[in-house]
Design an enzyme around this catalytic site. Structure first.
Site, PDB file in Angstrom:
ATOM      1  N   LYS A   1       0.820  -1.329  -0.167  1.00 52.20           N
ATOM      2  CA  LYS A   1      -0.156  -0.130   0.057  1.00 52.20           C
ATOM      3  C   LYS A   1       0.972   1.265   0.133  1.00 52.20           C
ATOM      4  CE  LYS A   1      -4.460  -1.530   1.848  1.00 52.20           C
ATOM      5  NZ  LYS A   1      -5.462  -1.641   2.664  1.00 52.20           N
TER       6      LYS A   1
ATOM      7  N   LYS B   1      -5.777 -11.227  -9.171  1.00 54.53           N
ATOM      8  CA  LYS B   1      -6.788 -11.569  -8.112  1.00 54.53           C
ATOM      9  C   LYS B   1      -8.280 -10.802  -8.477  1.00 54.53           C
ATOM     10  CE  LYS B   1      -7.317 -10.816  -3.120  1.00 54.53           C
ATOM     11  NZ  LYS B   1      -6.673 -10.260  -2.035  1.00 54.53           N
TER      12      LYS B   1
ATOM     13  N   LYS C   1     -12.486  -5.117  -7.975  1.00 54.73           N
ATOM     14  CA  LYS C   1     -13.195  -3.975  -8.837  1.00 54.73           C
ATOM     15  C   LYS C   1     -12.348  -3.152  -9.439  1.00 54.73           C
ATOM     16  CE  LYS C   1     -16.916  -0.847  -8.564  1.00 54.73           C
ATOM     17  NZ  LYS C   1     -17.214   0.485  -7.953  1.00 54.73           N
TER      18      LYS C   1
END
Ligand code: TRP
Length: 328
Positions: free
Chosen positions: A111, A191, A194
């Site tokens: 991240k 994976k 969205k």
């Protein structure tokens, strides 16, 4: 009964990967465990998000959980921020958590790369809040995907460190890994997510699902209809394992290997089964959306139930760490 805790972020649309990998498993676990499931909104603010959409997403996520079978007669569903003891315990845990451990976390490293312009304390402390989520209920088991096992390990360490410093208080929670097949995105590679534009949303209309399946990647070694396929390399077959009945699964497996059926036919069977399972869920979501008071009530009583447990544990913590005395 042993207690389970797990959480799901209210970030965007829930897809069939979330459903098969997590939610459907959570429903089964309600039969053998005392289960608490949370929409973890405070985790979701550690990265950029659309503030105006947050409320809608929290309610939508909770509605889907209930529509999938996590009903109030079976388990507790609530919103993390409705029980502020989570964040309070996280603060206490901050003082027993080595920064080095947090900096090593794979998710933090990933991240930090994705959000270079905003590497904040929340991103670093994310697993500390997660530990507090679990331990404020003294939960012994945490059903999560592979990507979260490192965080649960850290929760164990935090529990250990707290117990060593302040006396035996928290259990060391164990991971419950789901045995569900892992569905990749419709590209057959990444994976399902969205943001990757490769997801099949749980609430998507049948025509949309059909179209997404039609264009979804299959076995890369099967170029012509007459080529025998390799189901073990086909994401559509993985989806069959998640949505089809055993005899149909072996039927398509056999048919694919012998080029007895083509991908179009195989996808049609999958489509039928997928829509059969998602249809009733979508209908319940529709019903619940028609009377929003229902989900609000579920979440309110869920939070009240959790608050009762959490405030008692937090009181125990305050005493143990020495900030609360008998006479204050
Ligand atoms: N970090 C988890 C995820 O991204 C969500 C989560 C937050 C969680 N708190 C939790 C999962 C506690 C299990 C237990 O999937």
């Amino acid at each position: 009964m042993d207690r389970i805790f797990s959480g799901i972020q209210p970030s965007g649309e829930i897809h069939i990967g979330n459903y098969v990998g997590a939610i459907r498993n959570w429903v089964q676990l309600t039969e053998r465990y005392d289960c608490i499931y949370s929409v973890v909104d405070y985790h979701a603010i550690t990265i950029e998000y659309e503030m105006e959409l947050m409320q809608k997403r929290i309610l939508e996520t909770a509605t889907i959980l209930v529509a999938c079978g996590l009903t109030p007669d079976k388990c507790i569903v609530f919103v993390q921020s409705h029980v502020p003891e989570h964040t309070e315990l996280a603060w206490v845990f901050n003082s027993v958590t080595p920064i080095g451990e947090l900096e090593r976390m794979t998710q933090f490293k990933e991240k930090s790369k994705q959000h270079r312009q905003n590497i904040n304390m929340g991103l670093l402390g994310y697993p500390v809040l997660q530990a507090a989520d679990i331990l404020i209920y003294k939960a012994g088991y945490v059903p999560v995907g592979e990507d979260q096992t490192q965080h649960v390990e850290l929760s164990r360490e935090i529990a250990r460190k707290f117990n060593t410093r302040y006396g035996e208080t928290f259990p060391e929670p164990k991971v419950l890994l789901s045995t569900a097949p892992r569905i990749a995105g419709t590209d057959g590679q990444a994976k399902m997510s969205k943001s990757m534009n490769n997801a099949i949303g749980l609430l998507e209309a049948p025509e949309v699902i059909r179209e997404k399946l039609r264009s979804a990647a299959t076995c890369p070694h099967r170029e012509r209809r007459s080529d025998p396929g390799h189901p073990e390399h086909c994401n559509i077959f993985t989806m069959h394992q998640a949505f089809s009945k055993p005899d149909e699964i072996s039927g398509v497996e056999q048919g694919c290997r012998t080029a007895g059926i083509g991908c179009i036919e195989c996808k049609e069977i999958l489509y039928k089964n997928m829509v059969e399972e998602l249809g009733p869920i979508q209908a319940r979501v529709k019903e619940m959306n028609a009377r929003p008071e229902y989900i609000v009530d579920v979440l309110k009583s869920g939070a009240a139930h959790c608050k009762a447990i959490a405030s008692e544990v937090m009181d125990e913590v305050r005493r143990k760490i020495g900030v609360k005395s008998e006479w204050l």
